[in-house]
Design a protein around this motif. Structure first.
Motif, PDB file in Angstrom:
ATOM      1  N   LEU A 195       0.840  -1.190   0.000  1.00 20.18           N
ATOM      2  CA  LEU A 195       0.000   0.000   0.000  1.00 20.18           C
ATOM      3  C   LEU A 195       0.869   1.231   0.000  1.00 20.18           C
ATOM      4  O   LEU A 195       2.064   1.166   0.289  1.00 20.18           O
ATOM      5  CB  LEU A 195      -0.948   0.008   1.204  1.00 20.18           C
ATOM      6  N   MET A 196       0.234   2.349  -0.342  1.00 20.39           N
ATOM      7  CA  MET A 196       0.865   3.653  -0.212  1.00 20.39           C
ATOM      8  C   MET A 196       0.102   4.362   0.896  1.00 20.39           C
ATOM      9  O   MET A 196      -1.045   4.775   0.714  1.00 20.39           O
ATOM     10  CB  MET A 196       0.787   4.450  -1.518  1.00 20.39           C
ATOM     11  N   ALA A 197       0.716   4.458   2.058  1.00 18.63           N
ATOM     12  CA  ALA A 197       0.062   5.073   3.213  1.00 18.63           C
ATOM     13  C   ALA A 197       0.172   6.585   3.147  1.00 18.63           C
ATOM     14  O   ALA A 197       1.213   7.122   2.795  1.00 18.63           O
ATOM     15  CB  ALA A 197       0.709   4.576   4.502  1.00 18.63           C
ATOM     16  N   THR A 198      -0.913   7.244   3.508  1.00 20.23           N
ATOM     17  CA  THR A 198      -0.829   8.664   3.806  1.00 20.23           C
ATOM     18  C   THR A 198      -0.425   8.757   5.274  1.00 20.23           C
ATOM     19  O   THR A 198      -0.519   7.780   6.026  1.00 20.23           O
ATOM     20  CB  THR A 198      -2.181   9.374   3.566  1.00 20.23           C
ATOM     21  N   LEU A 199       0.029   9.907   5.703  1.00 19.64           N
ATOM     22  CA  LEU A 199       0.508  10.041   7.083  1.00 19.64           C
ATOM     23  C   LEU A 199      -0.555   9.720   8.131  1.00 19.64           C
ATOM     24  O   LEU A 199      -0.232   9.078   9.139  1.00 19.64           O
ATOM     25  CB  LEU A 199       1.113  11.431   7.291  1.00 19.64           C
ATOM     26  N   PRO A 200      -1.837  10.107   7.924  1.00 18.89           N
ATOM     27  CA  PRO A 200      -2.835   9.742   8.934  1.00 18.89           C
ATOM     28  C   PRO A 200      -3.031   8.230   9.077  1.00 18.89           C
ATOM     29  O   PRO A 200      -3.369   7.741  10.151  1.00 18.89           O
ATOM     30  CB  PRO A 200      -4.118  10.410   8.440  1.00 18.89           C
ATOM     31  N   GLY A 201      -2.817   7.463   8.015  1.00 22.78           N
ATOM     32  CA  GLY A 201      -3.015   6.020   8.068  1.00 22.78           C
ATOM     33  C   GLY A 201      -1.804   5.228   8.515  1.00 22.78           C
ATOM     34  O   GLY A 201      -1.926   4.062   8.913  1.00 22.78           O
ATOM     35  N   GLU A 202      -0.635   5.839   8.452  1.00 22.17           N
ATOM     36  CA  GLU A 202       0.602   5.113   8.765  1.00 22.17           C
ATOM     37  C   GLU A 202       0.586   4.413  10.128  1.00 22.17           C
ATOM     38  O   GLU A 202       0.977   3.230  10.209  1.00 22.17           O
ATOM     39  CB  GLU A 202       1.798   6.063   8.664  1.00 22.17           C
ATOM     40  N   PRO A 203       0.109   5.037  11.208  1.00 25.80           N
ATOM     41  CA  PRO A 203       0.110   4.336  12.501  1.00 25.80           C
ATOM     42  C   PRO A 203      -0.733   3.055  12.493  1.00 25.80           C
ATOM     43  O   PRO A 203      -0.336   2.043  13.078  1.00 25.80           O
ATOM     44  CB  PRO A 203      -0.467   5.367  13.481  1.00 25.80           C
ATOM     45  N   LEU A 204      -1.876   3.077  11.831  1.00 26.86           N
ATOM     46  CA  LEU A 204      -2.721   1.881  11.728  1.00 26.86           C
ATOM     47  C   LEU A 204      -1.972   0.759  11.025  1.00 26.86           C
ATOM     48  O   LEU A 204      -1.936  -0.366  11.505  1.00 26.86           O
ATOM     49  CB  LEU A 204      -4.009   2.196  10.968  1.00 26.86           C
ATOM     50  N   TYR A 205      -1.379   1.069   9.894  1.00 28.17           N
ATOM     51  CA  TYR A 205      -0.696   0.032   9.118  1.00 28.17           C
ATOM     52  C   TYR A 205       0.491  -0.549   9.881  1.00 28.17           C
ATOM     53  O   TYR A 205       0.709  -1.758   9.858  1.00 28.17           O
ATOM     54  CB  TYR A 205      -0.267   0.581   7.759  1.00 28.17           C
ATOM     55  N   ALA A 226       0.794  -0.707  13.155  1.00 27.93           N
ATOM     56  CA  ALA A 226       0.242  -1.517  14.249  1.00 27.93           C
ATOM     57  C   ALA A 226      -0.279  -2.856  13.733  1.00 27.93           C
ATOM     58  O   ALA A 226      -0.214  -3.861  14.448  1.00 27.93           O
ATOM     59  CB  ALA A 226      -0.876  -0.751  14.963  1.00 27.93           C
ATOM     60  N   PHE A 227      -0.767  -2.891  12.498  1.00 26.06           N
ATOM     61  CA  PHE A 227      -1.282  -4.129  11.912  1.00 26.06           C
ATOM     62  C   PHE A 227      -0.150  -5.073  11.512  1.00 26.06           C
ATOM     63  O   PHE A 227      -0.345  -6.285  11.411  1.00 26.06           O
ATOM     64  CB  PHE A 227      -2.162  -3.813  10.697  1.00 26.06           C
ATOM     65  N   GLY A 228       1.038  -4.506  11.278  1.00 24.79           N
ATOM     66  CA  GLY A 228       2.186  -5.335  10.902  1.00 24.79           C
ATOM     67  C   GLY A 228       2.808  -4.999   9.562  1.00 24.79           C
ATOM     68  O   GLY A 228       3.728  -5.691   9.113  1.00 24.79           O
ATOM     69  N   PHE A 229       2.314  -3.958   8.896  1.00 23.70           N
ATOM     70  CA  PHE A 229       2.949  -3.526   7.656  1.00 23.70           C
ATOM     71  C   PHE A 229       4.332  -2.962   7.967  1.00 23.70           C
ATOM     72  O   PHE A 229       4.541  -2.340   9.015  1.00 23.70           O
ATOM     73  CB  PHE A 229       2.113  -2.453   6.949  1.00 23.70           C
ATOM     74  N   ARG A 230       5.266  -3.173   7.059  1.00 21.31           N
ATOM     75  CA  ARG A 230       6.641  -2.712   7.193  1.00 21.31           C
ATOM     76  C   ARG A 230       6.894  -1.615   6.166  1.00 21.31           C
ATOM     77  O   ARG A 230       6.502  -1.736   5.001  1.00 21.31           O
ATOM     78  CB  ARG A 230       7.589  -3.887   6.956  1.00 21.31           C
ATOM     79  N   VAL A 270       4.082   6.821   2.503  1.00 22.44           N
ATOM     80  CA  VAL A 270       4.957   5.747   2.934  1.00 22.44           C
ATOM     81  C   VAL A 270       4.567   4.473   2.178  1.00 22.44           C
ATOM     82  O   VAL A 270       3.434   4.003   2.306  1.00 22.44           O
ATOM     83  CB  VAL A 270       4.848   5.480   4.457  1.00 22.44           C
ATOM     84  N   SER A 271       5.482   3.962   1.389  1.00 21.11           N
ATOM     85  CA  SER A 271       5.270   2.690   0.722  1.00 21.11           C
ATOM     86  C   SER A 271       5.486   1.595   1.755  1.00 21.11           C
ATOM     87  O   SER A 271       6.497   1.571   2.454  1.00 21.11           O
ATOM     88  CB  SER A 271       6.274   2.554  -0.430  1.00 21.11           C
ATOM     89  N   MET A 272       4.508   0.674   1.878  1.00 19.70           N
ATOM     90  CA  MET A 272       4.563  -0.352   2.921  1.00 19.70           C
ATOM     91  C   MET A 272       4.179  -1.709   2.347  1.00 19.70           C
ATOM     92  O   MET A 272       3.462  -1.785   1.353  1.00 19.70           O
ATOM     93  CB  MET A 272       3.631   0.022   4.072  1.00 19.70           C
TER      94      MET A 272
END
Length: 181
Positions: free
Chosen positions: A140-150, A152-156, A174-176
Protein backbone atom coordinates in the motif's frame (compact mmCIF):
# COMPACT_ATOMS: atom_id res chain seq x y z
CA UNK A 1 -26.45 1.74 23.31
CA UNK A 2 -26.72 0.87 19.57
CA UNK A 3 -25.80 -2.37 17.86
CA UNK A 4 -22.19 -3.11 16.99
CA UNK A 5 -20.97 -1.77 13.64
CA UNK A 6 -21.41 -4.15 10.69
CA UNK A 7 -18.69 -4.85 8.11
CA UNK A 8 -19.90 -5.95 4.66
CA UNK A 9 -18.97 -5.82 0.99
CA UNK A 10 -19.73 -2.47 -0.59
CA UNK A 11 -22.31 -2.20 -3.37
CA UNK A 12 -22.73 0.47 -6.04
CA UNK A 13 -25.61 2.05 -4.10
CA UNK A 14 -23.07 2.87 -1.35
CA UNK A 15 -20.95 5.11 -3.61
CA UNK A 16 -22.46 8.49 -2.59
CA UNK A 17 -22.13 7.65 1.12
CA UNK A 18 -18.59 6.29 0.60
CA UNK A 19 -17.59 9.55 -1.14
CA UNK A 20 -19.11 11.56 1.70
CA UNK A 21 -17.23 9.50 4.31
CA UNK A 22 -13.93 9.76 2.41
CA UNK A 23 -14.16 13.55 2.21
CA UNK A 24 -15.21 13.86 5.85
CA UNK A 25 -12.36 11.60 6.97
CA UNK A 26 -9.76 13.64 5.07
CA UNK A 27 -11.11 16.96 6.37
CA UNK A 28 -11.15 15.65 9.96
CA UNK A 29 -7.89 13.67 10.08
CA UNK A 30 -5.47 15.21 7.57
CA UNK A 31 -5.07 18.60 9.34
CA UNK A 32 -3.18 16.77 12.12
CA UNK A 33 -0.49 15.86 9.56
CA UNK A 34 -0.86 18.27 6.62
CA UNK A 35 -1.28 21.98 6.00
CA UNK A 36 -4.48 23.54 4.68
CA UNK A 37 -3.47 23.34 0.98
CA UNK A 38 -2.47 19.69 1.23
CA UNK A 39 -5.66 18.80 3.10
CA UNK A 40 -7.82 20.58 0.50
CA UNK A 41 -6.06 18.80 -2.38
CA UNK A 42 -6.39 15.43 -0.64
CA UNK A 43 -10.10 16.10 -0.05
CA UNK A 44 -10.52 16.74 -3.77
CA UNK A 45 -8.34 14.03 -5.33
CA UNK A 46 -8.19 11.16 -2.84
CA UNK A 47 -11.90 10.93 -2.13
CA UNK A 48 -13.28 9.55 -5.39
CA UNK A 49 -14.59 6.01 -4.84
CA UNK A 50 -13.11 3.48 -7.26
CA UNK A 51 -16.11 1.48 -8.46
CA UNK A 52 -13.80 -1.17 -9.95
CA UNK A 53 -13.04 -2.26 -6.37
CA UNK A 54 -16.76 -2.50 -5.64
CA UNK A 55 -17.47 -4.39 -8.85
CA UNK A 56 -14.58 -6.78 -8.06
CA UNK A 57 -16.09 -7.49 -4.62
CA UNK A 58 -12.92 -6.36 -2.84
CA UNK A 59 -14.17 -3.19 -1.15
CA UNK A 60 -15.87 -3.08 2.22
CA UNK A 61 -17.88 -0.66 4.32
CA UNK A 62 -18.54 -0.54 8.03
CA UNK A 63 -21.90 0.91 8.94
CA UNK A 64 -23.84 1.58 12.09
CA UNK A 65 -27.37 0.51 12.90
CA UNK A 66 -28.79 3.69 11.39
CA UNK A 67 -26.98 3.08 8.11
CA UNK A 68 -24.21 5.68 8.42
CA UNK A 69 -21.01 4.41 6.82
CA UNK A 70 -18.27 5.10 9.36
CA UNK A 71 -15.33 3.32 7.69
CA UNK A 72 -14.42 1.87 4.31
CA UNK A 73 -11.49 0.23 2.63
CA UNK A 74 -10.44 -2.70 0.57
CA UNK A 75 -7.88 -4.46 -1.51
CA UNK A 76 -7.33 -4.96 -5.19
CA UNK A 77 -6.09 -7.62 -7.53
CA UNK A 78 -5.43 -4.87 -10.08
CA UNK A 79 -2.30 -2.83 -10.78
CA UNK A 80 -3.40 0.47 -9.27
CA UNK A 81 -1.80 1.49 -5.99
CA UNK A 82 -3.87 4.53 -5.03
CA UNK A 83 -6.51 6.96 -6.23
CA UNK A 84 -5.62 10.54 -7.01
CA UNK A 85 -2.57 10.06 -9.21
CA UNK A 86 -4.54 10.31 -12.42
CA UNK A 87 -5.12 7.45 -14.83
CA UNK A 88 -2.18 5.51 -16.18
CA UNK A 89 -2.10 2.75 -18.79
CA UNK A 90 -2.46 -0.81 -17.52
CA UNK A 91 -3.68 -0.01 -14.02
CA UNK A 92 -6.74 -2.23 -14.49
CA UNK A 93 -4.49 -5.18 -15.38
CA UNK A 94 -5.07 -8.19 -13.15
CA UNK A 95 -2.08 -8.98 -10.96
CA UNK A 96 -0.47 -12.41 -10.82
CA UNK A 97 -0.98 -13.58 -7.21
CA UNK A 98 2.04 -15.89 -7.43
CA UNK A 99 4.48 -13.08 -8.27
CA UNK A 100 2.81 -9.74 -7.44
CA UNK A 101 1.36 -8.33 -4.23
CA UNK A 102 -2.29 -7.40 -3.73
CA UNK A 103 -2.93 -3.68 -3.21
CA UNK A 104 -4.64 -2.30 -0.09
CA UNK A 105 -6.71 0.65 -1.25
CA UNK A 106 -8.80 3.59 -0.12
CA UNK A 107 -8.96 3.09 3.64
CA UNK A 108 -10.95 5.81 5.43
CA UNK A 109 -12.45 6.10 8.91
CA UNK A 110 -14.67 8.88 10.19
CA UNK A 111 -12.66 11.07 12.54
CA UNK A 112 -14.92 10.49 15.53
CA UNK A 113 -14.61 6.71 15.04
CA UNK A 114 -10.82 6.57 14.60
CA UNK A 115 -8.77 4.33 16.90
CA UNK A 116 -11.68 1.97 17.65
CA UNK A 117 -10.60 -1.09 15.66
CA UNK A 118 -12.56 -0.37 12.47
CA UNK A 119 -9.46 0.01 10.30
CA UNK A 120 -7.98 -3.15 11.79
CA UNK A 121 -11.21 -5.04 11.01
CA UNK A 122 -11.12 -3.82 7.40
CA UNK A 123 -7.47 -4.83 7.06
CA UNK A 124 -8.27 -8.24 8.50
CA UNK A 125 -10.95 -8.74 5.83
CA UNK A 126 -8.48 -7.66 3.14
CA UNK A 127 -5.83 -10.02 4.48
CA UNK A 128 -8.16 -13.04 4.54
CA UNK A 129 -9.58 -12.37 1.07
CA UNK A 130 -6.21 -11.67 -0.57
CA UNK A 131 -4.75 -14.81 0.98
CA UNK A 132 -7.73 -16.86 -0.23
CA UNK A 133 -7.17 -15.44 -3.75
CA UNK A 134 -3.61 -16.81 -3.67
CA UNK A 135 -1.67 -13.62 -2.96
CA UNK A 136 1.52 -13.93 -0.92
CA UNK A 137 1.78 -10.31 0.18
CA UNK A 138 -0.01 -6.97 0.21
CA UNK A 139 1.38 -3.48 -0.45
CA UNK A 140 0.00 0.00 0.00
CA UNK A 141 0.87 3.65 -0.21
CA UNK A 142 0.06 5.07 3.21
CA UNK A 143 -0.83 8.66 3.81
CA UNK A 144 0.51 10.04 7.08
CA UNK A 145 -2.83 9.74 8.93
CA UNK A 146 -3.02 6.02 8.07
CA UNK A 147 0.60 5.11 8.77
CA UNK A 148 0.11 4.34 12.50
CA UNK A 149 -2.72 1.88 11.73
CA UNK A 150 -0.70 0.03 9.12
CA UNK A 151 2.36 -0.20 11.37
CA UNK A 152 0.24 -1.52 14.25
CA UNK A 153 -1.28 -4.13 11.91
CA UNK A 154 2.19 -5.33 10.90
CA UNK A 155 2.95 -3.53 7.66
CA UNK A 156 6.64 -2.71 7.19
CA UNK A 157 7.93 0.53 5.69
CA UNK A 158 9.65 0.03 2.35
CA UNK A 159 10.36 3.69 1.56
CA UNK A 160 9.20 7.23 2.12
CA UNK A 161 7.60 8.55 -1.05
CA UNK A 162 6.04 11.63 -2.56
CA UNK A 163 2.41 11.29 -3.62
CA UNK A 164 1.83 13.79 -6.43
CA UNK A 165 -1.73 14.99 -6.99
CA UNK A 166 -3.11 16.36 -10.29
CA UNK A 167 -3.01 19.98 -9.11
CA UNK A 168 0.73 19.79 -8.34
CA UNK A 169 0.32 19.32 -4.60
CA UNK A 170 2.65 16.66 -3.22
CA UNK A 171 1.74 14.67 -0.11
CA UNK A 172 4.19 12.74 2.00
CA UNK A 173 3.53 9.03 1.77
CA UNK A 174 4.96 5.75 2.93
CA UNK A 175 5.27 2.69 0.72
CA UNK A 176 4.56 -0.35 2.92
CA UNK A 177 4.32 -4.13 2.58
CA UNK A 178 2.81 -7.01 4.52
CA UNK A 179 3.58 -10.71 4.03
CA UNK A 180 0.67 -13.13 3.79
CA UNK A 181 2.77 -16.30 3.95
Amino acid sequence: MGAAPVLREAVRADVPRIAELMRRSVLELFPRFHDERETAAAAEYLTVPDVVLIDDGTYYVVHEDGGDIIACGGWSRRDKLYTGSGARPGEDRLLDPATEPARVRAMFVRGDRARRGLGRALLGSCERAARAAGFRSMVLMATLPGEPLYRAFGFREVARADVPLPDGTVLAGVSMEYPLA
